[in-house]
Design an enzyme around this catalytic site. Sequence first.
Site, short mmCIF file in Angstrom:
data_model
loop_
_atom_site.label_atom_id
_atom_site.label_comp_id
_atom_site.label_asym_id
_atom_site.label_seq_id
_atom_site.Cartn_x
_atom_site.Cartn_y
_atom_site.Cartn_z
N GLY A 1 -14.58 5.30 -7.21
CA GLY A 1 -13.31 5.55 -7.89
C GLY A 1 -12.12 5.63 -6.96
CB CYS A 2 -11.66 5.26 -3.38
SG CYS A 2 -10.29 5.38 -2.23
CB SER A 3 -7.15 3.81 -6.85
OG SER A 3 -6.62 5.04 -6.40
CD GLN B 1 -8.07 13.05 -3.64
OE1 GLN B 1 -7.43 13.88 -4.27
NE2 GLN B 1 -8.73 12.07 -4.22
CG HIS C 1 -4.09 3.49 4.16
ND1 HIS C 1 -3.07 2.72 4.69
CD2 HIS C 1 -4.26 4.53 5.02
CE1 HIS C 1 -2.64 3.29 5.81
NE2 HIS C 1 -3.35 4.39 6.02
CG ASN D 1 -13.51 10.59 -4.11
OD1 ASN D 1 -14.59 11.16 -3.99
ND2 ASN D 1 -12.53 11.05 -4.87
CB CYS E 1 1.05 1.30 4.67
SG CYS E 1 -0.52 0.43 4.98
CG HIS F 1 -4.00 -1.15 4.65
ND1 HIS F 1 -3.69 -0.29 3.59
CD2 HIS F 1 -4.60 -2.23 4.08
CE1 HIS F 1 -4.10 -0.84 2.46
NE2 HIS F 1 -4.65 -2.01 2.71
CG HIS G 1 -6.78 8.08 1.08
ND1 HIS G 1 -7.23 6.81 0.76
CD2 HIS G 1 -6.75 8.76 -0.10
CE1 HIS G 1 -7.43 6.73 -0.54
NE2 HIS G 1 -7.17 7.89 -1.09
CB CYS H 1 -0.90 0.00 1.23
SG CYS H 1 -1.69 1.59 1.54
CG HIS I 1 -23.34 22.37 4.46
ND1 HIS I 1 -23.20 23.72 4.20
CD2 HIS I 1 -23.44 21.78 3.25
CE1 HIS I 1 -23.23 23.94 2.89
NE2 HIS I 1 -23.36 22.77 2.28
CE LYS J 1 -31.05 7.15 -9.57
NZ LYS J 1 -32.23 6.85 -10.41
#
Lengths: 348, 348
Positions: free
Chosen positions: A159-161, A168, A164, A153, A55, A115, A166, A52, A296, A311
């Site tokens: 789409g989170c690759s 952004q 771990h 995400n 990590c 992780h 995290h 990872c 918010h 959906k």
Amino acid sequence: KPGTNISLSPHRRFNPLKNEWVLVSPQRNLRPWQGKSETPNTVEKPPHDTSCYLCAGNKRIGGAANPEYRGTYVFPNDFPALLPDGIGPASTDNPLFVSTPVRGTAKVICFSERHDLTMARLPVAGIRDVVETWIEQTALLAKDYRWVAIFENKGEAMGCSNPHPHGQIWASDFLPNEITTEDKTQAAYLQHHSRVLLLDYVLEEMERQDRVVVENQSWIAVVPYWAVWPFETLLVPKRHVPRMLDLTVPEKADLADILKRLTTRYDNLFKTDFPYSMGWHSAPFTDRSNEHWQLHAHFYPPLLRSASVKKFMVGYEMLSEPQRDMTAESAAKVLRGLPETHFRPTNE
Amino acid sequence: KPGTNISLSPHRRFNPLKNEWVLVSPQRNLRPWQGKSETPNTVEKPPHDTSCYLCAGNKRIGGAANPEYRGTYVFPNDFPALLPDGIGPASTDNPLFVSTPVRGTAKVICFSERHDLTMARLPVAGIRDVVETWIEQTALLAKDYRWVAIFENKGEAMGCSNPHPHGQIWASDFLPNEITTEDKTQAAYLQHHSRVLLLDYVLEEMERQDRVVVENQSWIAVVPYWAVWPFETLLVPKRHVPRMLDLTVPEKADLADILKRLTTRYDNLFKTDFPYSMGWHSAPFTDRSNEHWQLHAHFYPPLLRSASVKKFMVGYEMLSEPQRDMTAESAAKVLRGLPETHFRPTNE
Ligand SMILES: O=P(O)(O)O[C@H]1O[C@H](CO)[C@@H](O)[C@H](O)[C@H]1O
Ligand SMILES: O=P(O)(O)O[C@H]1O[C@H](CO)[C@@H](O)[C@H](O)[C@H]1O
């Protein structure tokens, strides 16, 4: 007050923050599903994964090595969408071909060295650490930029690759579309009603109760009246707070508490690591008065009826307007009924 | 005119139809991919599938049986999002809880009895049949409704649960968000410039050429200057045509021709049945003047760099604004360079 019919037949609801409508079709709830499945993610991961790139101690894609961090860890995105140096002039001679250079920066924030955990399974103290880091980074970036986007995400469906935990942080010298819109709608509300839009909204939801998912002393999470995603929620302080920087010490503690409880309910809904994109909206860093702004977070989770059925916001949604089946009230009722103990025990 | 820098460094472009910006990050094109893959779809399907609820003669989910149709076939959606009878009063006493009942209808349109073909692989005469059906249905529904949405969700990535070539038609007594916005922006342009926005745009693109994908006598397809999806295209008639009902006989023939050529290029790009959502925008059926409207189709395809790697519109996109890596010009260049003979021979 809406009659009983509205929960059974097609109608539109108005989103006063986005100045947009959503089509609600509660009668469509029963249709069978023949579509795509996501693979539900129930296998336990190791606390540290040597492959990872997030990590502690491991090498990142860009080549740099992570320190042996504990708790949160912030580093520059190895492939940033924004760069600190804006190049080239704005192009505005033809109103149909308008472009403008931008300045900005992008960072990654690891929520924990663990992780295998997500926000839902971090101890509240660990989430509190994330909250402090969000605030710290916002304060830092606000010196150079007008807008600081804090988001996460989560899950392959979003789409989170990398699993771990995290999020952004993208900061920019411009106000993005969504912020410009919320700025306008909130300013107009203040002007017409001499009150803060989202504070009025929250007070009314506390009264009505039927869209409330969870609340504590300082915060409330509701499935908003105008929710688009099946289990979308809106997380708002109960007091007028324009920015994360304005939160008091108890409000920060309460934020960690409600984030834990909300994300745990999400995971328990379909007994899976519940995917979503979430992020914070708050007053931008401009010279103008920001009294109309209320801090918010939006949670936009794609799952519809199981860990594998989501959906799709596609043809009608992209080209006409968002559409949902189940009402916001039904979704809130389901989330409200769930336990706040995670379905998977955490090995802390 | 934009300098050469713009193709290499972060900038925003303005979408004059939606009155919104897109963030373009061309420098990000090289980042590695670690994310989710869709399964590319290259297995040939049978021309008739006994388990398909859209094939001729078969039973549908709702229980009704399809006739032994050839060519296009239209039937009511078995689980419509809209119903012809609007129930209940509008709720407008509180500006934060506004809802309104709606009336509408939803239909499905099979493009062909052939289960194994898509628009790209239908003979041009077959696509011509689809065009005629779109026009027929629009004329029919315009008698009862203010807006007729014609769209196609293609491929599992776009939530399409059945590969049998088909699209949808949703008609409503209201103008959806996207139509309201395009109505406003086009009307404002006509008022300021005494010209039609999309006609001016198309004339300029014919001049510049660098975003043109394919054109014929009556139509042009470009990757718009403000494209959001990696290989998004905009299909527009070269003459002022507010609605599909206004197309001449040669324009209809040319539409079938360009649809065939555009979708063939799409399939050839990653040698796959290229997924997308596409749909038509045109003047609504209201009493107002619609001279500012220009008929057009948007194609929103999700694939980014292979049959299995798609662009995710998630955290930043949902909460701040759309973001793309490759410029519109690069995308157009790639599509322009592709052959117009389908990579898979068609068994007609
Ligand atoms: O009617 P379908 O094809 O089952 O449904 C699909 O298209 C609809 C219109 O864009 C969407 O609302 C659905 O989310 C999608 O799965
Ligand atoms: O930076 P990541 O996590 O690789 O990328 C992900 O989030 C970004 C911000 O929402 C999106 O632009 C990308 O499409 C998505 O794959």
